[in-house]
Design a protein around this motif. Sequence first.
Motif, PDB file in Angstrom:
ATOM      1  N   ALA A 130      35.880  22.003  -1.876  1.00 44.67           N
ATOM      2  CA  ALA A 130      36.877  22.616  -0.990  1.00 44.67           C
ATOM      3  C   ALA A 130      38.276  22.187  -1.415  1.00 44.67           C
ATOM      4  N   LEU A 131      39.187  23.148  -1.492  1.00 40.52           N
ATOM      5  CA  LEU A 131      40.530  22.860  -1.994  1.00 40.52           C
ATOM      6  C   LEU A 131      41.304  21.958  -1.051  1.00 40.52           C
ATOM      7  N   ASP A 132      41.274  22.254   0.252  1.00 38.53           N
ATOM      8  CA  ASP A 132      42.071  21.470   1.193  1.00 38.53           C
ATOM      9  C   ASP A 132      41.544  20.049   1.333  1.00 38.53           C
ATOM     10  N   LEU A 133      40.219  19.890   1.335  1.00 37.76           N
ATOM     11  CA  LEU A 133      39.643  18.555   1.474  1.00 37.76           C
ATOM     12  C   LEU A 133      39.863  17.722   0.213  1.00 37.76           C
ATOM     13  N   HIS A 459      40.931  10.048   6.351  1.00 41.85           N
ATOM     14  CA  HIS A 459      41.674   9.611   7.533  1.00 41.85           C
ATOM     15  C   HIS A 459      42.932  10.430   7.763  1.00 41.85           C
ATOM     16  N   LEU A 460      43.164  11.460   6.948  1.00 39.94           N
ATOM     17  CA  LEU A 460      44.353  12.300   7.087  1.00 39.94           C
ATOM     18  C   LEU A 460      43.951  13.713   7.487  1.00 39.94           C
ATOM     19  N   GLN A 461      44.884  14.428   8.052  1.00 37.35           N
ATOM     20  CA  GLN A 461      44.634  15.790   8.472  1.00 37.35           C
ATOM     21  C   GLN A 461      44.578  16.723   7.269  1.00 37.35           C
ATOM     22  N   LEU A 462      43.772  17.772   7.411  1.00 43.39           N
ATOM     23  CA  LEU A 462      43.666  18.748   6.329  1.00 43.39           C
ATOM     24  C   LEU A 462      44.917  19.618   6.232  1.00 43.39           C
ATOM     25  N   GLN A 463      45.582  19.858   7.342  1.00 45.75           N
ATOM     26  CA  GLN A 463      46.770  20.705   7.343  1.00 45.75           C
ATOM     27  C   GLN A 463      47.990  19.876   6.963  1.00 45.75           C
ATOM     28  N   ALA A 464      48.710  20.349   5.966  1.00 48.12           N
ATOM     29  CA  ALA A 464      49.948  19.699   5.530  1.00 48.12           C
ATOM     30  C   ALA A 464      51.142  20.359   6.221  1.00 48.12           C
ATOM     31  N   THR A 504      50.424  26.392   0.412  1.00 46.12           N
ATOM     32  CA  THR A 504      50.875  26.706   1.767  1.00 46.12           C
ATOM     33  C   THR A 504      49.939  27.652   2.507  1.00 46.12           C
ATOM     34  N   CYS A 505      48.971  28.244   1.824  1.00 48.02           N
ATOM     35  CA  CYS A 505      48.063  29.207   2.458  1.00 48.02           C
ATOM     36  C   CYS A 505      46.621  28.723   2.494  1.00 48.02           C
ATOM     37  N   LEU A 506      46.422  27.420   2.299  1.00 51.36           N
ATOM     38  CA  LEU A 506      45.054  26.912   2.265  1.00 51.36           C
ATOM     39  C   LEU A 506      44.378  26.986   3.634  1.00 51.36           C
ATOM     40  N   SER A 507      45.101  26.706   4.685  1.00 52.52           N
ATOM     41  CA  SER A 507      44.502  26.608   6.015  1.00 52.52           C
ATOM     42  C   SER A 507      44.273  27.993   6.601  1.00 52.52           C
ATOM     43  N   GLY A 508      43.098  28.567   6.283  1.00 49.51           N
ATOM     44  CA  GLY A 508      42.666  29.813   6.905  1.00 49.51           C
ATOM     45  C   GLY A 508      43.048  31.082   6.192  1.00 49.51           C
ATOM     46  N   TRP A 509      43.889  31.026   5.175  1.00 49.50           N
ATOM     47  CA  TRP A 509      44.305  32.261   4.513  1.00 49.50           C
ATOM     48  C   TRP A 509      43.778  32.327   3.083  1.00 49.50           C
ATOM     49  N   PHE A 510      44.174  31.425   2.239  1.00 49.24           N
ATOM     50  CA  PHE A 510      43.646  31.437   0.868  1.00 49.24           C
ATOM     51  C   PHE A 510      42.192  30.989   0.859  1.00 49.24           C
ATOM     52  N   GLU A 511      41.861  29.996   1.634  1.00 50.27           N
ATOM     53  CA  GLU A 511      40.490  29.524   1.766  1.00 50.27           C
ATOM     54  C   GLU A 511      40.117  29.577   3.249  1.00 50.27           C
ATOM     55  N   GLN A 512      39.053  30.279   3.558  1.00 51.65           N
ATOM     56  CA  GLN A 512      38.648  30.506   4.938  1.00 51.65           C
ATOM     57  C   GLN A 512      37.367  29.742   5.241  1.00 51.65           C
ATOM     58  N   TYR A 523      30.458  25.766   5.491  1.00 55.70           N
ATOM     59  CA  TYR A 523      30.645  27.029   4.778  1.00 55.70           C
ATOM     60  C   TYR A 523      32.130  27.353   4.665  1.00 55.70           C
ATOM     61  N   SER A 524      32.526  27.799   3.477  1.00 56.43           N
ATOM     62  CA  SER A 524      33.891  28.274   3.234  1.00 56.43           C
ATOM     63  C   SER A 524      33.862  29.266   2.092  1.00 56.43           C
ATOM     64  N   ARG A 525      34.868  30.116   2.025  1.00 56.45           N
ATOM     65  CA  ARG A 525      34.928  31.121   0.961  1.00 56.45           C
ATOM     66  C   ARG A 525      36.372  31.304   0.515  1.00 56.45           C
ATOM     67  N   ARG A 526      36.551  31.613  -0.760  1.00 56.09           N
ATOM     68  CA  ARG A 526      37.869  31.886  -1.329  1.00 56.09           C
ATOM     69  C   ARG A 526      38.154  33.369  -1.169  1.00 56.09           C
ATOM     70  N   ARG A 527      39.230  33.664  -0.537  1.00 59.58           N
ATOM     71  CA  ARG A 527      39.516  35.060  -0.210  1.00 59.58           C
ATOM     72  C   ARG A 527      40.234  35.790  -1.334  1.00 59.58           C
ATOM     73  N   PHE A 528      40.894  35.070  -2.235  1.00 55.28           N
ATOM     74  CA  PHE A 528      41.702  35.728  -3.253  1.00 55.28           C
ATOM     75  C   PHE A 528      41.274  35.281  -4.646  1.00 55.28           C
ATOM     76  N   GLN A 529      41.541  36.172  -5.593  1.00 59.88           N
ATOM     77  CA  GLN A 529      41.327  35.882  -7.002  1.00 59.88           C
ATOM     78  C   GLN A 529      42.334  36.683  -7.812  1.00 59.88           C
ATOM     79  N   PRO A 530      42.594  36.297  -9.074  1.00 64.82           N
ATOM     80  CA  PRO A 530      43.552  37.051  -9.891  1.00 64.82           C
ATOM     81  C   PRO A 530      43.105  38.499 -10.085  1.00 64.82           C
ATOM     82  N   SER A 531      44.064  39.379 -10.129  1.00 66.08           N
ATOM     83  CA  SER A 531      43.750  40.802 -10.270  1.00 66.08           C
ATOM     84  C   SER A 531      43.406  41.188 -11.696  1.00 66.08           C
TER      85      SER A 531
END
Length: 700
Positions: A130-133, A459-464, A504-512, A523-531
């Motif tokens: 997971a990216l945020d963790l 011990h730190l929050q996932l949201q920056a 800046t978009c990890l929490s719920g947007w780039f990774e859901q 469970y988590s999923r990556r919502r975006f990928q390069p076009s």
Amino acid sequence: MSHRSRASKVRQHVHCESCYSRRCRARVEVSVSCSITSCRLHCGALFHLCKEEDHLLLCPNVRVPCLNAGYGCPVQMPRSSQAGHLKVCPASVVCCTMDWLRWPTDETHPHSNIALQEKVLKENDGQVKALDLAMALVDQSDLFSRLKMRPLYPELMDKEEEAEEEKKREEEKKEKIAVGGFVSDIPNNGANEDLVTSVSAENSSYANQAEETVQPNVSQKAVIDKDKYNLFEMMFSMERGACEVAQQNLNHPKQAGEKVGSDTNERPVMETNAAEDGEHCPQLDTSKTGHAPWQEGVLDRLREDLTPQEYNMYIVHHGRMLVSFGQIAACTPREKDFVYGSLEPIPVQTLRSFKIPDSYHYRQRAHLYDAAARAQSETRSVDTSDLGASEEDWFSDEATTTLLGYAEEEVMGHKISETKAIDGLYIDIGTQTHAFHSAPFKRKTTLAEVTVDKPVKLHLQLQAESVNSRHSRATCVFTFLCGHTFHRREFATHFRNVHSEIQTCLSGWFEQRCPLAYLGCTYSRRRFQPSTHDATVTYDQQLRSFNLRPTVVTSSGNDSQTAGGKDKLSSLPYEVLCHMATFLDSLSLSQLALVSRLMRQVCSSLLQDRGMVTLRWERKTESHGGAKWRAKPVWEFSRLFSSVDLWQMADAPPISAHLKVCPYYETRVHSEPVPLPSMSDKHKCSQERMSLVNLFKSNQ
């Protein structure tokens, strides 16, 4: 330039100094003019032969080093190409200063994702996808290496090491502080000798009392200049002695006139007689007549004898002595609560080091605290076993407690259980005891050293959060910096892809994540990928950077190894490998250089065009024992992955499809009807529908 023309040593001629014509027809004469010549580097310039050396300083075809040669760039180029080279100069680097905040986890919050973090770390054994963790864990390791244990727990430090440090500080203070005696030589004359001697003896007692108070304070901090203090005491003694002599002369003008009119040869005899007569004569009562600050009723007499201007000037000059002898009240926070017995200098270092002066005397302060309003209490002897807790429960977690202490100081502005001073006598002393298994700590112990053998836990929050004016990197320990170095042409791409679009978009947007993640769903999923190509974004904890990993379909057979034990890629010609490496990004080149020596040679051939050079300072010890810092140029590739100009939605099932099979999503089916709040027994039999107005009337 090392090359010098034959005319460089010749002084410019009179005509040549002011001649700039390309078609000059002046005759060639000694010390007057010389012939016209062209630039030997074929830049097209025409000038007199004696100006050839000056022209080489401006010639565009002269090869010169790069403007960043002092920063490690080794390129030599024509002077006309310097400006264009700066765009691709390997020494033109930029350090990313993007920073963000990350606060400690709030365990009391019901949706703090603590269960998710513990389960993910336990299942993956520290390797988090997971990216945020993964990013939060890297920030936590950086924070633990910066947090010192000494500021929060000075009482848990190693006593032996503290004693050694205290001994060193005491030795340094003893070298700096010069201890001197009080000045006792006061100039006096004839008839005043006995009086001045008595005044000096009285002031010496004051000096001894002051020395007893000053000495321990000097040992704490060298803030008191004893030479100045002694000088002030001498001035006070002389002023007081002069006042006594003046008062005696006013009371006995005849004796004073006789002494003044006597011969200087008879002065020693008169001084002896006066000293002998002083032992038998009674002391004069001057308490009701003089203007000295220590005489009773002096202020009343001054109001009658002096003008208002002279009276104010007297108060300004002698106010300190009037306070010392109780003629006027001291200026205190509350009227007449304290009075001064004697003046003593006290250095106030911090709030904790404040000491109540010995000269303060308590006066009627009990009425401020009503004894009847206090809670009734009784004295009992208790022990920790009375609380029903085991001895192991009293030990706290070092990481949680330390983060809480630093967060309290950062958010609230003071430490936990900070001592607060109400006034000079009443101080609210806050105490907070801690028990750790790893105590006592060394002087330079960090939180990372304490938790090195413990299991990984976030011990730190996932949201920056973004940095604001109150919590900046200069003052807040919970601020984190990107700190990666990039070539100037790469910095814009890095900031846009990494910080603006991914981080800046990890929490719920780039990774859901699953909505039930706070219950433990991983469970988590990556919502975006390069076009442009199929790839996924990953985070490398060792490199502390994001990476773009393409999706490669691996074959089932083991075709990667050849008969010689080498992979097929290494068997290709060197020129082909160099051509293939040109299609890789900087981050891939830095990782490819770690595969083998051959790949390192391949990647090093691209350092001039794709790499960057920075100065790394190293401390080197000389043979004679001294040490110097020297800068060493280091070539490396940046941490930039392939540029992504456009993102598209990844082909992955939505979260709603996961909720159908989520083990934490429990549905409850209600088969029985549920009555509405407005329904009651008296309304069940009524067929007419009650309006809202009738409902309120019936409730009345």
